[in-house]
Design an enzyme around this catalytic site. Structure first.
Site, PDB file in Angstrom:
ATOM      1  N   TYR A 157      -8.497  -2.287 -20.445  1.00  0.00           N
ATOM      2  CA  TYR A 157      -9.477  -1.990 -19.066  1.00  0.00           C
ATOM      3  C   TYR A 157     -10.413  -0.649 -20.249  1.00  0.00           C
ATOM      4  CZ  TYR A 157      -7.485  -5.637 -16.670  1.00  0.00           C
ATOM      5  OH  TYR A 157      -7.681  -6.702 -16.090  1.00  0.00           O
ATOM      6  N   GLU A 168      -0.262  -2.553   7.689  1.00  0.00           N
ATOM      7  CA  GLU A 168      -1.353  -3.658   8.201  1.00  0.00           C
ATOM      8  C   GLU A 168      -2.771  -2.338   9.021  1.00  0.00           C
ATOM      9  OE1 GLU A 168      -0.062  -7.725   7.927  1.00  0.00           O
ATOM     10  OE2 GLU A 168       0.199  -6.456   9.513  1.00  0.00           O
TER      11      GLU A 168
END
Length: 411
Positions: A313, A390
């Site tokens: 990348y 979360e």
């Protein structure tokens, strides 16, 4: 890293309520995240993950297309009025690790785990789509939701670009944002910086060929092991002596292989590793110098050398204007205590770089350290023990939505 007070905020009553709405969507976000977490998939073919996303979006007014060469999914939300388009990315793939987190929704697939948080990225992007669909009458333009497989070394973004994701709304997207969850930052804190954000990533294999012999009589052979060993040190010297310290590179030899037993000099030895840079100029320098160093050392030892470099990348470079806008939006929507400017680029890599080569945009990190852990000591991304809070996800949902709304304007 600079503190939260160093970052300008963008208070905007037009974006008020986004975080509260994102929190109201938390049951949907958590349900999708855990469903994907239990059934991780690797690479470019993620059929179960794709199906889970389609099911989560089925009741929304989205134009959905799936990939031809991969199991990517692109969803377009068209606003009430024509205008430009903005892209939001969430990557989908897992890693080849055996999970040891102890959470009740742990991976049910041996040797696979969402250890980089891509399950949270998918869930946040799906909930952002739901939030924005509820405000579609206030959009002048389109939102492209890019659900991307194969970020972990498989060039998934490049595949989706070749299949037209940047033109999915009918014209080239004008802005792009990706969020990446981060286990070692406080929950809900957005970190971003203008310019260089992450490094390039290329890999290499060096095969050194000599001539085998008995271990007691090395003079009768050509031993490739000392040659390979000399290359390891010489490559580090090459980095420290040839690369500008203000435009850095990191090179790591991560595997050395040679021989079969203790009394045989092998015919071949092999090195494998990676190098990371912050610019294409230094990337090209390392790519040119690495074979020269290895071949010269091989010749000094009488060995033949073959070097194979696999391009990975490019560097991830944030557009300065868009990075500043992300920081300002985060401060305005999430609060000034939930934003910081990232001080230095990191040497990890991201294939969102392919998008940023073509479209002004930014990649930002979202902190999600579990509340019972110290961010500095928590298991990091790519650990088989990494856990994410979360409660960070509504912050990501709200920022995705805010970025799209701010780009497309409000009616």
């Amino acid at each position: 890293m600079s503190g939260p007070t160093d970052v300008p905020t963008l208070p905007d009553t037009r974006l008020a309520g986004l975080l509260a709405e994102a929190r109201a969507l938390q049951p949907h976000t958590v349900e999708l995240r855990r469903k994907i977490h239990r059934h991780p998939e690797i690479g470019l073919q993620l059929p179960a993950t794709q199906t889970a996303i389609q099911e989560a979006l089925t009741d929304l007014p989205l134009e959905i297309t799936t990939g031809k060469s991969t199991t990517s999914l692109t969803a377009v939300l068209r606003g009430a009025r024509p205008g430009p388009s903005v892209l939001l990315r969430g990557d989908m793939d897992a890693l080849p690790l055996t999970e040891e987190t102890g959470v009740e929704f742990a991976s049910q697939v041996d040797g696979r785990m969402h250890a980089c948080g891509h399950d949270t990225h998918v869930a946040m992007l799906a909930s952002a789509a739901r939030l924005l669909a509820g405000r579609v009458d206030r959009l002048a333009g389109s939102v492209v939701f890019m659900f991307q497989p194969g970020e972990e070394g498989y060039h998934g973004a490049r595949h989706m670009i070749h299949e037209g994701v940047l033109d999915a709304a009918g014209s080239r997207v004008e802005r792009a944002l990706a969020l990446h969850i981060w286990a070692n930052r406080p929950t809900g804190v957005i970190s971003c910086r203008p310019g260089r954000m992450m490094a390039s990533s290329d890999s290499f294999v060096v095969r050194v060929t000599g001539r085998g012999a008995h271990g007691s009589m090395p003079q009768n052979g050509i031993d490739p092991v000392p040659a390979a060993a000399a290359m390891v040190g010489a490559l580090q010297t090459m980095i420290s002596r040839r690369v500008n310290v203000f435009d850095p590179a990191v090179l790591s030899v991560t595997r050395i292989s040679a021989g079969t037993t203790n009394n045989v000099i092998p015919e071949t030895a092999e090195l494998e590793g990676t190098f990371r840079t912050q610019s294409e100029q230094t990337r090209a320098l390392v790519r040119d110098e690495l074979p020269k160093v290895c071949e010269a050392i091989g010749a000094a030892h009488g060995c033949r050398v073959a070097v194979d470099i696999q391009p990975g990348y490019p560097p991830t470079v944030n557009d300065p204007v868009e990075a500043g806008r992300v920081l300002a939006l985060a401060g305005g929507v999430l609060g000034p205590d939930h934003v910081e400017e990232w001080a230095d680029p990191i040497m990890g890599a991201e294939d969102f770089s392919f998008v940023l080569q073509r479209v002004p945009g930014a990649l930002a990190f979202l902190g999600a350290c579990p509340p019972d852990e110290d961010p500095g000591q928590a298991a990091p991304n790519h650990s088989n023990r990494v856990r994410y809070d979360e409660d960070a996800m509504p912050h990501g949902v709200a920022l995705y939505a805010a970025y799209a709304l701010d780009t497309l304007g409000l009616g």
